[in-house]
Design an enzyme around this catalytic site. Structure first.
Site, PDB file in Angstrom:
ATOM      1  N   ASP A 294      73.666  28.401  69.319  1.00 25.95           N
ATOM      2  CA  ASP A 294      74.548  29.049  70.289  1.00 25.95           C
ATOM      3  C   ASP A 294      74.535  30.559  70.023  1.00 25.95           C
ATOM      4  OD1 ASP A 294      75.981  29.250  67.924  1.00 25.95           O
ATOM      5  OD2 ASP A 294      77.278  27.574  68.440  1.00 25.95           O
TER       6      ASP A 294
ATOM      7  N   ASP B  95      76.993  34.017  69.635  1.00 26.18           N
ATOM      8  CA  ASP B  95      78.332  34.573  69.471  1.00 26.18           C
ATOM      9  C   ASP B  95      78.298  36.039  69.849  1.00 26.18           C
ATOM     10  OD1 ASP B  95      79.147  32.135  68.454  1.00 26.18           O
ATOM     11  OD2 ASP B  95      78.672  32.708  66.395  1.00 26.18           O
TER      12      ASP B  95
ATOM     13  N   ASP C  29      78.848  36.854  55.697  1.00 25.83           N
ATOM     14  CA  ASP C  29      78.392  36.297  54.421  1.00 25.83           C
ATOM     15  C   ASP C  29      77.029  36.840  53.973  1.00 25.83           C
ATOM     16  OD1 ASP C  29      77.217  34.833  56.484  1.00 25.83           O
ATOM     17  OD2 ASP C  29      77.875  32.867  55.761  1.00 25.83           O
TER      18      ASP C  29
HETATM   19  P1  ATP Z   1      74.536  28.066  62.369  1.00 29.60           P
HETATM   20  O1  ATP Z   1      73.135  28.098  62.811  1.00 29.60           O
HETATM   21  O2  ATP Z   1      74.818  27.054  61.347  1.00 29.60           O
HETATM   22  O3  ATP Z   1      75.559  28.071  63.471  1.00 29.60           O
HETATM   23  P2  ATP Z   1      75.635  30.659  61.893  1.00 29.60           P
HETATM   24  O4  ATP Z   1      75.152  31.799  61.055  1.00 29.60           O
HETATM   25  O5  ATP Z   1      75.754  30.892  63.343  1.00 29.60           O
HETATM   26  O6  ATP Z   1      74.695  29.444  61.575  1.00 29.60           O
HETATM   27  P3  ATP Z   1      78.407  30.027  61.963  1.00 29.60           P
HETATM   28  O7  ATP Z   1      79.183  29.145  61.040  1.00 29.60           O
HETATM   29  O8  ATP Z   1      78.251  29.633  63.373  1.00 29.60           O
HETATM   30  O9  ATP Z   1      76.991  30.191  61.278  1.00 29.60           O
HETATM   31  O10 ATP Z   1      79.055  31.468  61.842  1.00 29.60           O
HETATM   32  C1  ATP Z   1      78.725  32.559  62.681  1.00 29.60           C
HETATM   33  C2  ATP Z   1      78.685  33.851  61.871  1.00 29.60           C
HETATM   34  O11 ATP Z   1      79.972  34.087  61.286  1.00 29.60           O
HETATM   35  C3  ATP Z   1      77.706  33.834  60.717  1.00 29.60           C
HETATM   36  O12 ATP Z   1      76.413  34.194  61.136  1.00 29.60           O
HETATM   37  C4  ATP Z   1      78.319  34.839  59.771  1.00 29.60           C
HETATM   38  O13 ATP Z   1      78.014  36.160  60.181  1.00 29.60           O
HETATM   39  C5  ATP Z   1      79.805  34.618  59.972  1.00 29.60           C
HETATM   40  N1  ATP Z   1      80.360  33.636  59.001  1.00 29.60           N
HETATM   41  C6  ATP Z   1      80.451  32.297  59.170  1.00 29.60           C
HETATM   42  N2  ATP Z   1      80.994  31.707  58.107  1.00 29.60           N
HETATM   43  C7  ATP Z   1      81.277  32.687  57.235  1.00 29.60           C
HETATM   44  C8  ATP Z   1      81.862  32.716  55.938  1.00 29.60           C
HETATM   45  N3  ATP Z   1      82.261  31.602  55.336  1.00 29.60           N
HETATM   46  N4  ATP Z   1      81.993  33.930  55.350  1.00 29.60           N
HETATM   47  C9  ATP Z   1      81.606  35.062  55.967  1.00 29.60           C
HETATM   48  N5  ATP Z   1      81.045  35.099  57.167  1.00 29.60           N
HETATM   49  C10 ATP Z   1      80.872  33.927  57.810  1.00 29.60           C
HETATM   50 MG    MG Z   2      76.584  29.521  64.804  1.00 27.49          MG
END
Ligand code: ATP
Ligand code: MG
Length: 437
Positions: free
Chosen positions: A66, A68, A148
């Site tokens: 997705d 964001d 993160d």
């Molecule tokens: P995925 O492909 O699993 O969705 P993602 O990177 O998009 O990976 P999400 O959990 O959807 O992960 O989170 C979106 C964004 O929010 C991450 O890319 C990161 O920048 C931030 N984020 C998410 N979880 C954390 C955390 N625990 N600590 C700091 N930043 C976080």
């Molecule tokens: Mg995500």
């Protein structure tokens, strides 16, 4: 290297800006809905960027889950700008903008806990340093630093096609390394789930963890026991159901992260001199990877059964020596093991009940089809999954191969098997008929 003006601090001047000619992110692959959100925000004078996993995955050539959006508009502003939106979130408030089945998550820039405002009341912490609330709005730069990993903190500016990078994420991505932003130990202490995310992104990208990011994992792994068990269950799903279960599992074991999540599984693996339990676990994970995202609950039932089989059988044998019959001993063993396990990872009943049935069934299946309960067993809703598990056991030498065939033949001659390990059909029917017509 890209010119970077600063670390977070008063001397900060701006992000490295990577022009469109220097990166491979194709804006046509971003969802039109996310682009529409950005366009409208920018038209109204707000900042708006596509950020996070979507940008990372496109740069890596992986189809994103997705997209964001990050903005300096407050959730209420976003709510006003988009009729099709809703404000959600308890820990921090976000806006969801709906486009048919698609949801674009729009988050206002927030700051993390680094810097002098560490003692600010909005950063509630536990004694161990875990962050309970971090809902303070911030600048784009602060928003980048509270994320993160560096490769998760890239901002795509759809207006001019550039990537804005405050943390060196673009270079890390090109070099192929996973690096935590800031001081690793402090960042893991703030949110120990980042340790699981490190393993997950390592598997997903195939990149190694940078040395300082990897080093504290072993030592800080026990901090996972301070994370709410329900949140850990969510992370377990992400680790084990999306095609990287085997790699993730090895990552967890390698960094000592399995123990705080599944202590009996970890212990059992360590004492598994013949490698039988390891082979069994590998095999159920492989099955999950072969059909990622499909029939998620059933996959998880098989995986968790694999996790608990060795230890529960061991405890069953102890109870047997106390004089219990074998099935009762298995029930007892599972009762205690699963109750304790729930304190670590909160597994919902819809998964846990079939796991329990499946494991008790193994004891019955081992006794062959010539037993009075055999007919009842094959009509049990968890029978199909139990038989699948018996097959895996046979494959790794934990059960005779003929036994599985014997049961399949027997079940073939019996009434049809229910498809899934869900609740019994009779109960479902009853529930439905209770609804007002
Ligand atoms: P995925 O492909 O699993 O969705 P993602 O990177 O998009 O990976 P999400 O959990 O959807 O992960 O989170 C979106 C964004 O929010 C991450 O890319 C990161 O920048 C931030 N984020 C998410 N979880 C954390 C955390 N625990 N600590 C700091 N930043 C976080
Ligand atoms: Mg995500």
């Amino acid at each position: 290297m890209h010119e970077r003006t600063s670390h977070l601090g008063p001397e900060a001047t701006g992000p490295a800006v990577i022009p469109r000619t220097e990166h491979r992110l194709d804006p046509d692959r971003i969802s039109p809905s996310a682009l529409e959100v950005v366009r409208r925000l920018v038209d109204r004078g707000f900042a708006g960027y596509v950020v996070g996993g979507g940008v990372r995955d496109l740069l890596l050539g992986i189809p994103p889950k997705d997209f964001d959006v990050a903005t300096d508009a407050r959730p209420e502003d976003v709510r006003r700008l988009f009729r099709n939106s809703r404000i959600i979130g308890r820990r921090f408030r976000l806006a969801h903008v709906f486009f048919g089945p698609e949801v674009v998550e729009v988050a206002t820039f927030r700051r993390g806990s680094a810097g002098p405002e560490r003692a600010h009341p909005h950063f509630e912490r536990t004694a161990a340093g875990r962050l309970l609330r971090d809902n303070l709005y911030g600048t784009e730069q602060e928003d980048a630093f509270r994320r993160d990993f560096t490769l998760n903190a890239l901002y795509f500016d759809a207006v001019n096609g550039t990537i804005r990078d405050w943390v060196g994420g673009f270079d890390d991505l090109r070099r192929g390394v996973i690096r935590l932003i800031g001081e690793p130990e402090a960042r893991y202490r703030e949110d120990p789930v980042r340790m699981l995310r490190a393993v997950r992104f390592q598997s997903k990208t195939g990149f190694p963890l940078e040395a300082a990011t990897a080093a504290p994992l072993h030592r800080l792994a026990p901090l996972l026991t301070t994370v709410p068990p329900a949140r850990l269950f969510e992370e377990i799903g992400k680790l084990l159901l999306f095609g990287q279960a085997q790699r993730n599992f090895r990552g967890l074991v390698g960094h000592a992260l399995l123990n705080p999540l599944f202590p009996w599984t970890a212990e059992w693996l360590e004492t598994d001199s013949e490698g039988l339990h390891r082979a069994l676990v590998e095999r159920v994970l492989e099955a999950s990877d072969a059909a990622p995202g499909e029939r998620a609950d059933r996959s998880l039932v098989l995986i968790l059964s694999g996790f608990f089989w060795g230890a529960s059988r061991q405890y069953m044998r102890w109870h047997e020596t106390e004089g219990m019959d074998r099935v009762a001993a298995m029930h007892r063993a599972l009762h205690v093991l699963l109750r304790e396990q729930q304190k670590h990872v909160s597994i919902p009943r819809r998964i846990l009940d079939p796991v329990e049935s499946l494991l008790v069934h193994q004891i019955r299946l081992d006794q062959g089809t010539a037993q009075p309960v055999a007919n009842r067993l094959v009509t049990h809703p968890a029978f199909a999954a139990s038989l699948d598990f018996l097959k895996v056991r046979a494959e790794v030498g934990d059960a005779p191969a003929e036994l599985e065939a014997e049961w399949r033949d027997f079940a073939g001659a019996a009434p049809p098997m229910p498809e899934t390990a869900g609740p019994p059909p009779a109960r479902r029917r009853r529930r439905r008929s209770r609804r007002p017509v």
